[in-house]
Design a protein around this motif. Structure first.
Motif, PDB file in Angstrom:
ATOM      1  N   VAL A 328     -14.219 -32.389  43.684  1.00 18.39           N
ATOM      2  CA  VAL A 328     -14.202 -31.270  42.849  1.00 18.39           C
ATOM      3  C   VAL A 328     -15.547 -31.230  41.888  1.00 18.39           C
ATOM      4  O   VAL A 328     -15.553 -32.254  41.331  1.00 18.39           O
ATOM      5  N   SER A 329     -16.187 -30.329  42.054  1.00 21.38           N
ATOM      6  CA  SER A 329     -17.456 -29.895  41.343  1.00 21.38           C
ATOM      7  C   SER A 329     -17.301 -28.529  40.807  1.00 21.38           C
ATOM      8  O   SER A 329     -16.525 -27.763  41.262  1.00 21.38           O
ATOM      9  N   SER A 330     -17.831 -28.188  39.724  1.00 24.14           N
ATOM     10  CA  SER A 330     -17.703 -26.981  39.115  1.00 24.14           C
ATOM     11  C   SER A 330     -19.145 -26.316  38.616  1.00 24.14           C
ATOM     12  O   SER A 330     -19.995 -27.347  37.798  1.00 24.14           O
ATOM     13  N   VAL A 331     -19.256 -25.174  38.699  1.00 22.78           N
ATOM     14  CA  VAL A 331     -20.548 -24.527  38.354  1.00 22.78           C
ATOM     15  C   VAL A 331     -20.108 -23.300  37.802  1.00 22.78           C
ATOM     16  O   VAL A 331     -19.320 -22.635  38.034  1.00 22.78           O
ATOM     17  N   SER A 332     -21.013 -22.895  36.392  1.00 20.66           N
ATOM     18  CA  SER A 332     -20.794 -21.440  35.733  1.00 20.66           C
ATOM     19  C   SER A 332     -22.110 -20.841  36.152  1.00 20.66           C
ATOM     20  O   SER A 332     -23.133 -21.146  36.049  1.00 20.66           O
ATOM     21  N   ILE A 333     -21.644 -19.396  36.620  1.00 23.00           N
ATOM     22  CA  ILE A 333     -22.540 -18.569  36.744  1.00 23.00           C
ATOM     23  C   ILE A 333     -22.582 -17.542  35.895  1.00 23.00           C
ATOM     24  O   ILE A 333     -21.573 -16.900  35.524  1.00 23.00           O
ATOM     25  N   ASP A 334     -23.723 -17.094  35.228  1.00 23.88           N
ATOM     26  CA  ASP A 334     -23.759 -15.898  34.181  1.00 23.88           C
ATOM     27  C   ASP A 334     -23.743 -14.542  34.930  1.00 23.88           C
ATOM     28  O   ASP A 334     -23.922 -14.292  36.149  1.00 23.88           O
ATOM     29  N   GLU A 335     -23.776 -13.453  33.953  1.00 23.55           N
ATOM     30  CA  GLU A 335     -23.547 -12.261  34.628  1.00 23.55           C
ATOM     31  C   GLU A 335     -25.077 -11.672  35.433  1.00 23.55           C
ATOM     32  O   GLU A 335     -24.706 -10.945  36.438  1.00 23.55           O
ATOM     33  N   GLU A 336     -26.293 -12.031  34.925  1.00 22.75           N
ATOM     34  CA  GLU A 336     -27.287 -11.758  35.616  1.00 22.75           C
ATOM     35  C   GLU A 336     -27.300 -12.282  37.133  1.00 22.75           C
ATOM     36  O   GLU A 336     -27.637 -11.504  38.022  1.00 22.75           O
ATOM     37  N   GLN A 337     -27.114 -13.744  37.242  1.00 19.01           N
ATOM     38  CA  GLN A 337     -27.091 -14.192  38.559  1.00 19.01           C
ATOM     39  C   GLN A 337     -25.995 -13.581  39.320  1.00 19.01           C
ATOM     40  O   GLN A 337     -26.256 -13.366  40.554  1.00 19.01           O
ATOM     41  N   THR A 338     -24.744 -13.242  38.766  1.00 22.68           N
ATOM     42  CA  THR A 338     -23.795 -12.668  39.581  1.00 22.68           C
ATOM     43  C   THR A 338     -24.398 -11.425  40.047  1.00 22.68           C
ATOM     44  O   THR A 338     -23.904 -11.036  41.547  1.00 22.68           O
ATOM     45  N   GLN A 339     -25.137 -10.509  39.250  1.00 21.84           N
ATOM     46  CA  GLN A 339     -25.483  -9.003  39.639  1.00 21.84           C
ATOM     47  C   GLN A 339     -26.558  -9.415  40.680  1.00 21.84           C
ATOM     48  O   GLN A 339     -26.515  -8.739  41.782  1.00 21.84           O
ATOM     49  N   MET A 340     -27.518 -10.371  40.547  1.00 23.63           N
ATOM     50  CA  MET A 340     -28.548 -10.946  41.573  1.00 23.63           C
ATOM     51  C   MET A 340     -28.109 -11.106  42.865  1.00 23.63           C
ATOM     52  O   MET A 340     -28.708 -10.752  44.040  1.00 23.63           O
ATOM     53  N   THR A 341     -26.896 -11.921  42.894  1.00 26.31           N
ATOM     54  CA  THR A 341     -26.125 -12.348  44.053  1.00 26.31           C
ATOM     55  C   THR A 341     -25.444 -11.269  44.941  1.00 26.31           C
ATOM     56  O   THR A 341     -25.393 -11.340  46.030  1.00 26.31           O
ATOM     57  N   MET A 342     -24.857  -9.982  44.165  1.00 28.04           N
ATOM     58  CA  MET A 342     -24.319  -9.052  44.831  1.00 28.04           C
ATOM     59  C   MET A 342     -25.342  -8.330  45.585  1.00 28.04           C
ATOM     60  O   MET A 342     -25.191  -7.912  46.709  1.00 28.04           O
ATOM     61  N   ILE A 343     -26.585  -8.201  44.912  1.00 23.96           N
ATOM     62  CA  ILE A 343     -27.488  -7.425  45.729  1.00 23.96           C
ATOM     63  C   ILE A 343     -28.200  -8.564  46.983  1.00 23.96           C
ATOM     64  O   ILE A 343     -28.418  -7.725  48.023  1.00 23.96           O
ATOM     65  N   GLN A 344     -28.187  -9.738  46.717  1.00 22.92           N
ATOM     66  CA  GLN A 344     -28.829 -10.540  47.710  1.00 22.92           C
ATOM     67  C   GLN A 344     -27.780 -10.276  48.946  1.00 22.92           C
ATOM     68  O   GLN A 344     -28.107 -10.293  50.058  1.00 22.92           O
ATOM     69  N   LEU A 345     -26.410 -10.520  48.912  1.00 20.52           N
ATOM     70  CA  LEU A 345     -25.397 -10.715  49.722  1.00 20.52           C
ATOM     71  C   LEU A 345     -25.577  -9.003  50.185  1.00 20.52           C
ATOM     72  O   LEU A 345     -25.427  -8.976  51.618  1.00 20.52           O
ATOM     73  N   ALA A 346     -25.681  -7.903  49.669  1.00 21.76           N
ATOM     74  CA  ALA A 346     -25.863  -6.657  50.319  1.00 21.76           C
ATOM     75  C   ALA A 346     -26.922  -6.605  51.149  1.00 21.76           C
ATOM     76  O   ALA A 346     -26.833  -6.088  52.079  1.00 21.76           O
ATOM     77  N   LYS A 347     -28.176  -7.432  50.926  1.00 22.69           N
ATOM     78  CA  LYS A 347     -29.134  -7.552  51.735  1.00 22.69           C
ATOM     79  C   LYS A 347     -28.949  -8.309  53.161  1.00 22.69           C
ATOM     80  O   LYS A 347     -29.744  -8.017  54.028  1.00 22.69           O
ATOM     81  N   LEU A 348     -27.910  -9.235  52.978  1.00 26.26           N
ATOM     82  CA  LEU A 348     -27.533  -9.800  54.022  1.00 26.26           C
ATOM     83  C   LEU A 348     -26.486  -9.029  54.885  1.00 26.26           C
ATOM     84  O   LEU A 348     -25.894  -9.390  55.881  1.00 26.26           O
ATOM     85  N   GLY A 349     -26.227  -7.642  54.199  1.00 21.45           N
ATOM     86  CA  GLY A 349     -25.421  -6.621  55.199  1.00 21.45           C
ATOM     87  C   GLY A 349     -23.947  -6.868  54.569  1.00 21.45           C
ATOM     88  O   GLY A 349     -22.829  -6.374  55.178  1.00 21.45           O
TER      89      GLY A 349
END
Ligand SMILES: *Cc1c(COP(=O)(O)O)cnc(C)c1O
Length: 428
Positions: A328-349
């Motif tokens: 088990v490892s654990s990572v914390s993701i902030d709000e900005e990265q979360t939104q950037m990632t939503m955009i990145q995933l949208a680019k992947l369709g």
């Protein structure tokens, strides 16, 4: 099989006892006394989901249910799919949001409802629970129309989205909803006061149906098996790389279920527990200090938890060696990265919502190319329509489940935060 209290080990109950009680003495969580071993996992994986789930769960519940009864429960509870969708060569999402309330909590809540129905045998039960969104909807739909079980759901008035509110306040029948003039914490305090009132507890047969109930966790084991089964089918057991699951975590029930699946012999290499800014666990794994901060509000609000109530089970599994310490490892993701990632995933369709995006980001940070990364899609993007639309700058449609309830009437009553007022209502 017995389940024992992790805090007071001499308290042992059967599956039915653990489901009805929820928590043991001194707030201790119930834990199975042994972990069944399946020697032929590949044969299990070849089965259809319902049949396989019955085989996986039966050793845990055989004291209280026949295999036929369990089959009926699982067939009714898991009447919607868990689906792997490829994102890229090495990454896929496990979509768990195709149930009636479009969130993974449908798996656990529906299984628990059917179990409790079987165990209450005509005795009156009242489910009293507080919700800040998803749990209320999953619990309300799971128990709707079940004889002898009344449900009362408290939620903070004006503090959840209208669509969220409509998903559990428009059902009626045995589902009553109370809009409390206060915060989510006030709602939880009222639930706690009710459970502390022995007379009230006995008069109503109170049960909380919350995420520490062992039945909800057992149900969730089954979709990890289903995910690996689908990957085997698609890629072949030989070609499949080592599988890593990234789990958007709040109370860590989902992670606990994944660890159970691994302990049962399912070939999963390791887990990444992804959190938002509420990072008690990632800090704990780094420093060894358990020091929860004040809970902060984020766009992945179902994970806004700073004192995760399932953590003692995870800790026990790691310490007792039921799974490897380093799995088990654990990572914390902030709000900005979360939104950037939503955009990145949208680019992947792929249109995702904030919780899945947190898990995908954690995977991108933490997983190797030689690993096959699966992140869990815990809610349908339409449940987080506002933030998805504002982040991606494009409109998204409503699935039928949400569109249907949007036009229904809210049936809630309103209450102050005064316990006496709630008690009178509960007894009326
Ligand atoms: C409840 C919830 C989570 C957190 O799950 P836990 O089992 O409490 O860790 C994550 N995402 C969504 C959408 C949820 O509703």
């Amino acid at each position: 099989m017995k389940f024992y209290n992790l805090k007071e080990n001499d308290e042992q109950v059967s599956f039915a006892g653990a489901v009805k009680q929820g928590l043991g003495r001194n707030q201790g969580l119930f834990f199975p006394e042994s972990i069944p071993q399946f020697d032929n996992i590949e044969a299990l994986l070849a089965l259809p989901m319902v049949e396989r789930s019955v085989k996986v769960l039966y050793p845990f519940v055989s004291e209280d249910l026949t295999e036929t009864e369990l089959t009926e429960i699982v067939t009714e509870a898991f009447n919607f799919p868990a689906q792997i969708q490829p994102i890229s060569e090495n990454r896929a999402i496990l979509e768990l949001f195709h149930g009636p309330t479009l969130a993974f909590k449908d798996f656990g809540a529906r299984f628990m409802a059917k179990c409790l129905q079987a165990f209450s045998k005509g005795k009156k039960v009242t489910i009293l629970t507080a919700t800040s969104g998803d749990t209320g909807a999953a619990v309300a739909h799971a128990f709707h129309g079940i004889a002898n079980i009344d449900v009362v759901i408290l939620y903070p008035k004006g503090k959840i989205s209208l669509l969220q509110e409509k998903m559990f306040t428009t059902l009626g029948d045995n589902i009553r909803t109370v809009a409390v003039e206060g915060t989510f914490d006030d709602c939880q305090a009222l639930v706690k006061q009710s459970f502390d009132d022995q007379a009230l507890k006995e008069a109503l047969g109170l049960n909380s149906a919350n995420s520490i109930n062992i039945s909800r966790l057992l149900a969730q084991i089954c979709y990890y098996f289903e995910a690996v089964a689908q990957l085997y089918r698609q890629q072949g057991a030989q070609a499949l790389k080592e599988v890593v699951f990234s789990i958007p975590s709040g109370n860590f029930g989902n992670l606990t279920a994944g660890l159970f699946a691994k302990a049962l012999g399912l070939p999963i290499k390791r887990f990444i527990a992804a959190t938002n800014a509420n990072d008690t666990v990632p800090r704990y794994l780094q420093t060894g200090q358990w020091s929860p901060n004040e809970t902060v509000a984020t766009i992945s609000n179902a994970m806004d938890v700073s004192n995760p109530n399932n953590w003692p089970r995870v800790e026990h599994m790691l310490k007792a060696g039921l799974v490897a310490q380093d799995c088990v490892s654990s990572v914390s993701i902030d709000e900005e990265q979360t939104q950037m990632t939503m955009i990145q995933l949208a680019k992947l369709g792929y249109i995702s919502e904030p919780h899945a995006a947190v898990a995908y980001r954690a995977l991108q940070y933490n997983a190797l190319d030689s690993e096959f990364g699966v992140f869990l899609g815990t809610a349908h993007p339409a449940k987080f329509k506002d933030v998805v639309e504002s982040t991606l700058g494009q409109p998204i449609g409503l699935p039928k489940e949400l569109a249907d309830c949007a036009s229904e009437t809210i049936l809630s009553t309103t209450s102050s935060t005064d316990f006496a007022e709630l008690k009178a209502y509960l007894l009326s």
